[in-house]
Design a protein around this motif. Structure first.
Motif, mmCIF file in Angstrom:
data_model
loop_
_atom_site.group_PDB
_atom_site.id
_atom_site.type_symbol
_atom_site.label_atom_id
_atom_site.label_comp_id
_atom_site.label_asym_id
_atom_site.label_seq_id
_atom_site.Cartn_x
_atom_site.Cartn_y
_atom_site.Cartn_z
ATOM 1 N N ARG A 65 0.829 -1.192 0.000
ATOM 2 C CA ARG A 65 0.000 0.000 0.000
ATOM 3 C C ARG A 65 0.874 1.257 0.000
ATOM 4 O O ARG A 65 1.851 1.337 0.733
ATOM 5 C CB ARG A 65 -0.883 -0.014 1.247
ATOM 6 C CG ARG A 65 -2.149 0.760 1.092
ATOM 7 C CD ARG A 65 -3.044 0.607 2.316
ATOM 8 N NE ARG A 65 -3.815 -0.620 2.221
ATOM 9 C CZ ARG A 65 -3.879 -1.533 3.170
ATOM 10 N NH1 ARG A 65 -3.223 -1.394 4.294
ATOM 11 N NH2 ARG A 65 -4.609 -2.621 3.002
ATOM 12 N N SER A 68 -1.786 7.559 0.614
ATOM 13 C CA SER A 68 -2.858 8.117 -0.203
ATOM 14 C C SER A 68 -3.795 8.945 0.650
ATOM 15 O O SER A 68 -3.805 8.825 1.875
ATOM 16 C CB SER A 68 -3.637 7.008 -0.916
ATOM 17 O OG SER A 68 -4.267 6.168 0.014
ATOM 18 N N ARG A 91 -3.363 8.809 -4.741
ATOM 19 C CA ARG A 91 -2.204 8.059 -4.273
ATOM 20 C C ARG A 91 -0.948 8.914 -4.460
ATOM 21 O O ARG A 91 -0.722 9.452 -5.535
ATOM 22 C CB ARG A 91 -2.119 6.744 -5.035
ATOM 23 C CG ARG A 91 -3.378 5.912 -4.708
ATOM 24 C CD ARG A 91 -3.593 4.717 -5.500
ATOM 25 N NE ARG A 91 -4.212 4.587 -6.762
ATOM 26 C CZ ARG A 91 -5.511 4.605 -7.056
ATOM 27 N NH1 ARG A 91 -6.393 4.989 -6.203
ATOM 28 N NH2 ARG A 91 -5.962 4.294 -8.225
ATOM 29 N N LEU A 94 3.508 5.839 -6.895
ATOM 30 C CA LEU A 94 3.066 4.658 -7.630
ATOM 31 C C LEU A 94 3.936 3.464 -7.276
ATOM 32 O O LEU A 94 5.156 3.571 -7.246
ATOM 33 C CB LEU A 94 3.155 4.904 -9.147
ATOM 34 C CG LEU A 94 2.322 6.057 -9.700
ATOM 35 C CD1 LEU A 94 2.615 6.252 -11.185
ATOM 36 C CD2 LEU A 94 0.842 5.812 -9.467
ATOM 37 N N TRP A 97 2.034 -2.038 -9.567
ATOM 38 C CA TRP A 97 0.668 -2.240 -10.049
ATOM 39 C C TRP A 97 0.004 -0.911 -10.419
ATOM 40 O O TRP A 97 -0.644 -0.789 -11.451
ATOM 41 C CB TRP A 97 -0.179 -2.978 -9.006
ATOM 42 C CG TRP A 97 -1.547 -3.258 -9.544
ATOM 43 C CD1 TRP A 97 -1.916 -4.321 -10.323
ATOM 44 C CD2 TRP A 97 -2.719 -2.448 -9.398
ATOM 45 N NE1 TRP A 97 -3.253 -4.212 -10.660
ATOM 46 C CE2 TRP A 97 -3.769 -3.076 -10.100
ATOM 47 C CE3 TRP A 97 -2.988 -1.256 -8.737
ATOM 48 C CZ2 TRP A 97 -5.055 -2.559 -10.153
ATOM 49 C CZ3 TRP A 97 -4.268 -0.732 -8.789
ATOM 50 C CH2 TRP A 97 -5.284 -1.386 -9.497
ATOM 51 N N LEU A 98 0.188 0.099 -9.583
ATOM 52 C CA LEU A 98 -0.411 1.410 -9.874
ATOM 53 C C LEU A 98 0.180 2.012 -11.146
ATOM 54 O O LEU A 98 -0.540 2.647 -11.921
ATOM 55 C CB LEU A 98 -0.225 2.362 -8.696
ATOM 56 C CG LEU A 98 -0.999 2.001 -7.427
ATOM 57 C CD1 LEU A 98 -0.564 2.898 -6.277
ATOM 58 C CD2 LEU A 98 -2.497 2.093 -7.662
ATOM 59 N N GLY A 102 -3.407 1.169 -12.055
ATOM 60 C CA GLY A 102 -4.239 1.949 -11.138
ATOM 61 C C GLY A 102 -4.103 3.455 -11.213
ATOM 62 O O GLY A 102 -5.073 4.177 -11.046
ATOM 63 N N HIS A 104 -2.419 7.385 -10.233
ATOM 64 C CA HIS A 104 -2.401 8.212 -9.031
ATOM 65 C C HIS A 104 -3.803 8.482 -8.497
ATOM 66 O O HIS A 104 -3.980 8.704 -7.303
ATOM 67 C CB HIS A 104 -1.743 9.577 -9.312
ATOM 68 C CG HIS A 104 -0.269 9.550 -9.445
ATOM 69 N ND1 HIS A 104 0.371 9.546 -10.669
ATOM 70 C CD2 HIS A 104 0.708 9.524 -8.512
ATOM 71 C CE1 HIS A 104 1.678 9.540 -10.477
ATOM 72 N NE2 HIS A 104 1.908 9.520 -9.175
#
Length: 176
Positions: A65, A68, A91, A94, A97-98, A102, A104
């Motif tokens: 995680r 964020s 977020r 990064l 995965w982001l 996914g 920001h």
């Protein structure tokens, strides 16, 4: 108008109406995935979510995680009488995965309040907040078949880069 506010139990009635309006639809940006059970439009569920989201601001490297900030989108200027109409998650950095899927910022507006410009204004507010955090290029993604979201991102200055794993990827430069 549209505003971003921090989650708070004082907006419970309109938050509950928003959750109910989504039904089984995914509420991007809501943070509901942080709960151990499905989100329900009850005061207890709202309180639990508010408490969990307040704890999820900092990064947790062991879980993957990133830091964020969760916001609720309101139809107004953010005062106490506003109606919650959606969610936005910003977020601060990064992870792998982001970066691929996914981005920001994740956001969603309740079905009954779509096509009123709230998503575009909320995205602009989120991009501005990202800039204030020192993020000079904001990644925003959407599903390849989500044409309304692609239009929202493009109208907000998103520059299309590519498609990865079924996600259209756009970069937006925050205002100076």
């Amino acid at each position: 108008m549209t505003a971003l506010v921090l989650p708070d139990l004082r907006w419970f009635p309109s938050w509950a109406a928003t959750v109910a309006d989504f039904g089984d639809e995914v509420m991007h940006g809501s943070g509901s995935w942080n709960l151990d059970r499905p989100l329900e439009p009850t005061e207890a569920s709202c309180k639990e979510l508010v408490d969990v989201l307040a704890e999820r601001v900092s990064a947790d490297p062991d879980s993957g995680r990133v830091a964020s900030t969760y916001f609720w989108i309101t139809a107004g200027d953010g005062d106490r009488e506003d109606e919650v109409i959606g969610f936005l998650n910003l977020r601060h950095q990064l992870n792998d995965w982001l970066l691929q899927e996914g981005g920001h910022i994740g956001y969603s507006v309740r079905p009954a309040r779509r096509r009123q410009g709230h998503a575009k204004r909320a995205l602009a507010l989120g991009v501005r907040r990202a800039g204030e955090l020192g993020i000079d290029q904001v990644l925003v993604t959407c599903d390849t078949d989500n044409v309304p979201s692609a239009r929202t991102i493009e109208s907000g200055g998103g520059v299309f880069e590519d498609v990865r794993n079924g996600k259209r990827r756009y970069w937006i430069t925050p205002p100076a």
